[in-house]
Every structure is written in C-alpha cells, then in structure tokens.
Design an enzyme around this catalytic site. Structure first.
Site, mmCIF file in Angstrom:
data_model
loop_
_atom_site.group_PDB
_atom_site.id
_atom_site.type_symbol
_atom_site.label_atom_id
_atom_site.label_comp_id
_atom_site.label_asym_id
_atom_site.label_seq_id
_atom_site.Cartn_x
_atom_site.Cartn_y
_atom_site.Cartn_z
ATOM 1 N N SER A 139 52.455 43.037 32.972
ATOM 2 C CA SER A 139 52.455 41.862 32.089
ATOM 3 C C SER A 139 52.487 42.322 30.636
ATOM 4 O O SER A 139 51.776 43.246 30.260
ATOM 5 C CB SER A 139 51.197 41.023 32.314
ATOM 6 N N THR B 284 45.144 43.234 44.680
ATOM 7 C CA THR B 284 44.531 41.925 44.407
ATOM 8 C C THR B 284 44.468 41.105 45.697
ATOM 9 O O THR B 284 43.468 40.461 45.998
ATOM 10 C CB THR B 284 45.378 41.165 43.364
ATOM 11 N N ASN C 123 47.335 38.131 35.374
ATOM 12 C CA ASN C 123 48.332 38.960 34.704
ATOM 13 C C ASN C 123 48.237 40.366 35.262
ATOM 14 O O ASN C 123 47.454 41.195 34.804
ATOM 15 C CB ASN C 123 48.104 38.972 33.191
ATOM 16 N N GLU C 124 49.059 40.618 36.263
ATOM 17 C CA GLU C 124 49.030 41.899 36.959
ATOM 18 C C GLU C 124 49.690 42.983 36.105
ATOM 19 O O GLU C 124 50.364 42.671 35.113
ATOM 20 C CB GLU C 124 49.778 41.763 38.294
ATOM 21 N N PRO C 125 49.508 44.254 36.476
ATOM 22 C CA PRO C 125 50.180 45.329 35.753
ATOM 23 C C PRO C 125 51.660 44.995 35.555
ATOM 24 O O PRO C 125 52.316 44.479 36.463
ATOM 25 C CB PRO C 125 50.001 46.534 36.677
#
Ligand code: GLP
Length: 639
Positions: A166, A181, A162-164
């Site tokens: 999310s 990432t 869940n990347e920024p």
C-alpha cells in the site's frame, strides 16, 4: 511506563512510542485523550470525529469508554465515527462483520446516534465500489476530517487493511487480504477457508490525514512489526512505517509488543544501563551471538567494541564475566524438571524435596501442553512425579466442521449396525445442524459439544504416548470460552472459581503455565490472568508459598536464551516421542499457532524448529550439544 526515559534511549525511534505495563493503562491514556477532545469540541459547539478500529486490540479501550459513559457521564451525542475497514462480501448482520463487531463492542452501549456511525459497506455491488469508496472519503471530509484516529496493527504491518504494497497516498478502496492476515483471522471464522479474500479499507493516505493518531499494540506477536514500523525505514513493505511522517502520532504499546525495540532489546547500545544480573546475562549472551563466539572465548575488545565497555569497568574482566555467565547458563540445564531426589540442588533450577512432586500443567487449549513441553511432561511422569494436566478450555472453536462430519459418519454407521436409536438420533440431529449452519453460521451447542469431545479424545491419545493415565487429565471447559468467540472473550469469577477449586484440590508443588506477555485477549493470556486471580484467592493457603511456577512460552514461540531459568534437554528418542504426541491432535494439523509468523506454516514442523533452535543456541554459547531443549522461565508470585 517509559515516559521518564532519557531521550537517548529512544534515539532510533522515528515515532513517539510509550510503553505501558499493561494494555489497560495504555487504554486509559487514550480514553483520556478522547474524553478531553470531546469536552473541548463540545464546549466550542463542535462535533468530534473519531476514526475507529476493530480487532481484539481496541476492545479494552472500548470497554473503558463504555465505563466512562456509564459511570462518568461521558457523552457521545456529538460524536461522529468512521471505521477503518470492513470485510468484503459480509453483510452487516454477519457475526464477523466489523459493523456487528462495533455494535456489540461499543455502539450498543453508548449514546452515539446510529446515523453518526460509518463503516464501509461490505455488501456493496462490485460495480458500485468505486463510487462508494469515494463517497466514504467525502463523508469524512464533510464531517470536518478525523480528530482522533485509533489504529491496531496486523502482523503484516497493515493498518486498517492496508496490506504490504500500500502506498502512502492510497485512499479508501477494495483490497486483497494477505495470506498471513487470513490465517490470523481463521479462528474468528472457524476455518481459514471461510475468511473473506477481500476487504474495503480506508487508505494509508486517508489515515495520515487524521489530526491525531494513536496506534495500539499488545503482546509479543506484534513485537517485530512494531520495531520495524518505529525504527525501520518507511516502506510499502510495512505500511504502518508511513506513520513516521505523521506529525502527531503516538504508539501506545505494552511491554510484550515493545520487546523488539532497541531500548528494550539492546539498551546498552542506546545509553547507559543499570547492570543488574539479568541485564548482564542478557548483554553477554547477546554478545556471544553477535560475535559468533562461545561465551568462554569472548575478549575484552568484544565487550568494548559492542557498547559494553562500562560493564567491564563496573563488573570485572571479560574473563570473570565469561566464566560467570557460562556457569549461570550451565546451571539452567536439568534433566530433572521435578527436581532430582537426593542430589545437591544448590545449583539446580528446581529443588530436590519434596519428592515426588505434585506437578500441575496448565494447558490453555488441548495441544499446548504437549506442543510446548511434551518432553518435560514425559520426564516428570517417568521420574515418578504426580502429574496432572488441566485443559483450561475445550478448544472446540478450533475444530473444523469436516472433522465433525467424519465422526458423524462413524456414529451413523455404528448406530445402524448396533441398532442404537439414541445414538442415531443424535448423529442425525448434528448432521442436520451442520447442513443448516452453512459456511458462516454459528455452531449449535450440540456441534460445539461434539467438537470439544473430539479434542478430549485427541488429548487422551497424546497423553497415552507420554505415559499419563487418562484420569490425570482434567478438562475444565472454562465458561468464558464456552460462551464466547475469539477476540471477544469476557472471563469472570466463575472461571477463577473453577481453577481455584482444582488448585485447592491438588495443592501443587509446581505449576507449568503460559500466557504472560501474550495479547491480553488471547486464550493463553486470559488463562494466565485467571491463574493469577486464583492464586491471589488462595494466598493464605500454605501450599502457595511452597509452589514454584514455571512459564513455558508458547504456542509457537520460545524464550530467548537469556530468559531461560530451566532448560530441559531432550534426547532424539524423547523428542520423537513428543512429536508423535503432537500428531495425535489430528484436528489441529492445519491450524497455525497463533504466534508464529513466517518460517514453517505447519504447526508440527514449527514445534520441532523451536526446540532444535534452543538446543543450537545453547551449543553456540559453548555448552553441551543436545538434540532439542524446552525452556522455562520462573515466575515469582508478587504479593
Ligand atoms: C485486522 C484489522 C486491523 C487490525 C488487525 C489486528 O486485520 N483490519 O484494523 O488492526 O486486524 O487485529 P488484532 O487487534 O485482533 O490483533
């Protein structure tokens, strides 16, 4: 461990956080929680549902669970597992797929039923994605929901993938990976271009539904993101911060990952502190930074307005403290990292005798030596010390295939020209192997060997610029690296023995090493543990008592000014020479140092930013203005 801390020290923390002296201690606590839950549920005739994570962080926890299964009869027969995520586009058989990772790191060694393990399917067709993600959520629900969820954290603040961006109600879905990432995963995939761009991940909302959550984090590379998650606002920019709204979530972290929490960084702001000399230095240097005043200009009010009034009451006036801290910091500066012969050394970081010294520089991979301490290295040599550099690993996992192709071209041409059939045969073999291996395949022993040789050649040309003879370079090629993959290395006695032999041969008066405080499965940290073990073996040898150990903090980082015990200033020319030395490591030009985040994306620029920043920090404290500084911290071997 910090469990007995007064509660005021944690007043800024919105998530219950426990700091452990080592990752292993933290893993024991989490393994206890898992074992207890399994025992309770089994006694009640229920199954236990575990949410599992991948990455290097949980590896030690999995090793502890395997140990308990083997030695203590912990059974997983009644356990169901759901993994957080999977790379999209990778079949389960791919060496970097999370399915394969889980098999190799846990599932193959315990009595978990294969049908009870669930990992999102990375090979699903795009059109089936939505249905497949829904089915994953339903399967979790049908199993009764997750009892214990294990999490790591990415440097973007991601949990799962869940990347920024999310949201807290997000569910299992396909996501695009952040560039940081992908950069962090580049070494696992032998090149950033091979890292998948998408992944399937459980959502933040799915994670928040677990009954209990443990987030694990090791090493200083995670320190920023841990502080933001624990003490910052809840924000989509740091998805892990949404864990603040979970009623039963604990962060179990080591001291490296805790470095940026207020209680570790500015403890005087959140409670009373024991004003030890180190603490005073840390606080006064911080005060100077905060007020933007050189040390000798700090006033009583500056101290009292910044939570340090008790320091004045206990330890003397601002005037006295300022002078004391000025002198202490001044005494860290030396142009003689091997000690200055025939000089009064009572205020110098390194002793004058013996001279010359036998200095040993330990470089986890080629490049770390020149990158982190190239200027100091050059000075040690020029000042007549007997310098040996030992490259612990070959670094062959960090060489892109394109570099091998270049060398092969050269070998083919040379071989044809000189009619050398043996060389031609070898070059053609590697050429074929490269073709057959494709984008994701493993390197053959020949390819790895060649990659290691390429890095040796780079180290030699770099050392030449620093005036070091080739024979002073030792390539240990430690077995843990040669036989392993990133995030899964397993060092053993053969590694310790190899380094131990070198130590006994050289009997150094000083060792320059790194890796303390890094992620325990990173190459620098493993190298440091191997050194620690090798030193423990040689404790009886007389030379150990006469050996000083200087830690450089790298790659990609520097000690904070209050931590530096030896600051080696570099002139503009010396600094330029160091940068030229770094340039010799051509294969590494696009590799980002594992610890860097933001700022410069280029390895080479980052090295100069770090050394300039340290020089500027000394200048701002009111000390001399240098072009660049390399910093070292003394490490005392504990018995
Ligand atoms: C990956 C995983 C995360 C993991 C993170 C940190 O991106 N999807 O679940 O927490 O990396 O990895 P490591 O533990 O290797 O630092």
């Amino acid at each position: 461990m910090s469990e007995s801390l007064p509660v005021e020290a944690t007043q800024r923390e919105q998530i219950s956080t426990t700091i452990y002296r080592s990752a292993d201690q933290a893993c024991i606590r989490v393994a206890d929680a898992i074992s207890e839950r399994i025992a309770e549920n089994t006694a009640a005739g229920k199954q236990t549902v575990l949410g599992l994570a991948t990455g290097s962080t949980p590896v030690r926890l999995y090793r502890e669970l395997i140990r308990r299964h083997r030695d203590e009869g912990l059974s997983f027969a009644d356990v169901i597992t759901f993994n957080l995520d999977e790379y999209y586009g990778l079949a389960g058989s791919h060496p970097e797929s999370y399915r394969r990772f889980m098999q190799e790191q846990l599932f193959d060694f315990i009595d978990l039923k294969p049908e009870n393990t669930h990992i999102p399917d990375g090979a699903i067709a795009r059109e089936d994605m939505f249905a497949s993600c829904r089915a994953y959520e339903e399967a979790i629900e049908n199993a009764g929901g997750i009892d214990i969820q294990i999490l790591g954290i990415g440097r973007t603040g991601h949990i799962g993938f869940n990347e920024p961006g999310s949201t807290p109600d997000s569910r299992t879905r396909l996501v695009t990976l952040d560039s940081l990432t992908r950069r962090d995963a580049a070494r696992d995939f032998l090149g950033e271009e091979n890292v998948p761009r998408h992944a399937i991940t459980m959502g933040v909302g799915s994670i928040l539904h677990a009954r209990q959550v443990f987030l694990l984090a090791w090493g200083e590379a995670k320190a920023d993101v841990i502080a933001q998650s624990v003490e910052g606002p809840q924000t989509e920019a740091i998805p892990a911060s949404f864990l603040q709204r979970h009623p039963n979530c604990v962060f179990c972290i080591d001291e490296g990952a805790a470095r940026r929490l207020t209680r570790a960084r500015y403890p005087w702001l959140v409670g009373t502190v024991d004003w030890s000399p180190d603490m005073i230095r840390k606080a006064v240097l911080w005060l100077s930074r905060k007020t933007k005043k050189p040390l000798l200009k700090l006033l009583e009010e500056d101290y009292s307005e910044n939570g340090m009034a008790d320091l004045l009451t206990e330890k003397g006036s601002a005037y006295e403290l300022n002078i004391r801290m000025f002198n202490t910091t001044q005494h860290t500066i030396t142009g003689w990292p091997g000690g200055k012969p025939n000089a009064d050394d009572s205020h110098r970081p390194e002793r004058a005798t013996p001279f010359p010294k036998r200095s040993l520089i330990l470089s986890p991979e080629p490049l770390d030596d020149v990158y982190c301490m190239g200027g100091t290295f050059h000075r040690l040599v020029n000042q007549g010390n007997e310098v040996t550099v030992a490259y612990l690993t070959s670094g062959n996992l960090a060489v892109p295939d394109s570099e091998v192709r270049r060398v092969i071209e050269l070998m083919l041409e040379l071989g044809e020209h000189r009619q050398s059939t043996e060389d031609l045969k070898f070059a053609r073999l590697v050429e074929r192997q490269l073709r057959e291996k494709g984008q994701f395949g493993d390197d053959t022993p020949e390819i790895r060997h060649l990659k290691g040789l390429i890095r040796r050649a780079e180290s030699r040309s770099s050392a030449r610029l620093l005036d070091v003879d080739s024979e002073r370079l030792r390539f240990l090629d430690l077995p843990f690296y040669e036989n392993g993959r990133y995030r899964r290395f397993q060092p053993g006695e053969s590694d310790t023995a190899k380094l131990g032999e070198l130590l006994h041969e050289i009997r150094p008066h000083q060792i320059f090493a790194t890796g303390l405080g890094n992620d325990p499965l990173s190459v620098p940290a493993l190298g440091f543990e191997i050194l620690r073990a090798a030193l423990a073996d040689s404790r009886t040898r007389d030379w150990v008592n006469d050996c000083r150990i200087w830690l450089y903090r790298g790659p990609g980082m520097e000690w904070e000014t209050h931590e530096i015990d030896m600051a080696v200033p570099l002139s503009p020319d010396e600094f330029e020479n160091k940068i030229q030395g770094i340039y010799q490591h051509q294969t590494q030009r696009n590799q980002s140092p594992s610890l860097s985040k933001g700022g410069s994306s280029n390895t080479w620029n980052l090295a100069s930013e770090i050394n300039h920043a340290t020089a500027n920090a000394y200048d701002a404290l009111g000390l001399a203005e240098y072009e660049a500084i390399e910093g070292f911290k003394r490490w005392i071997i504990q018995s």
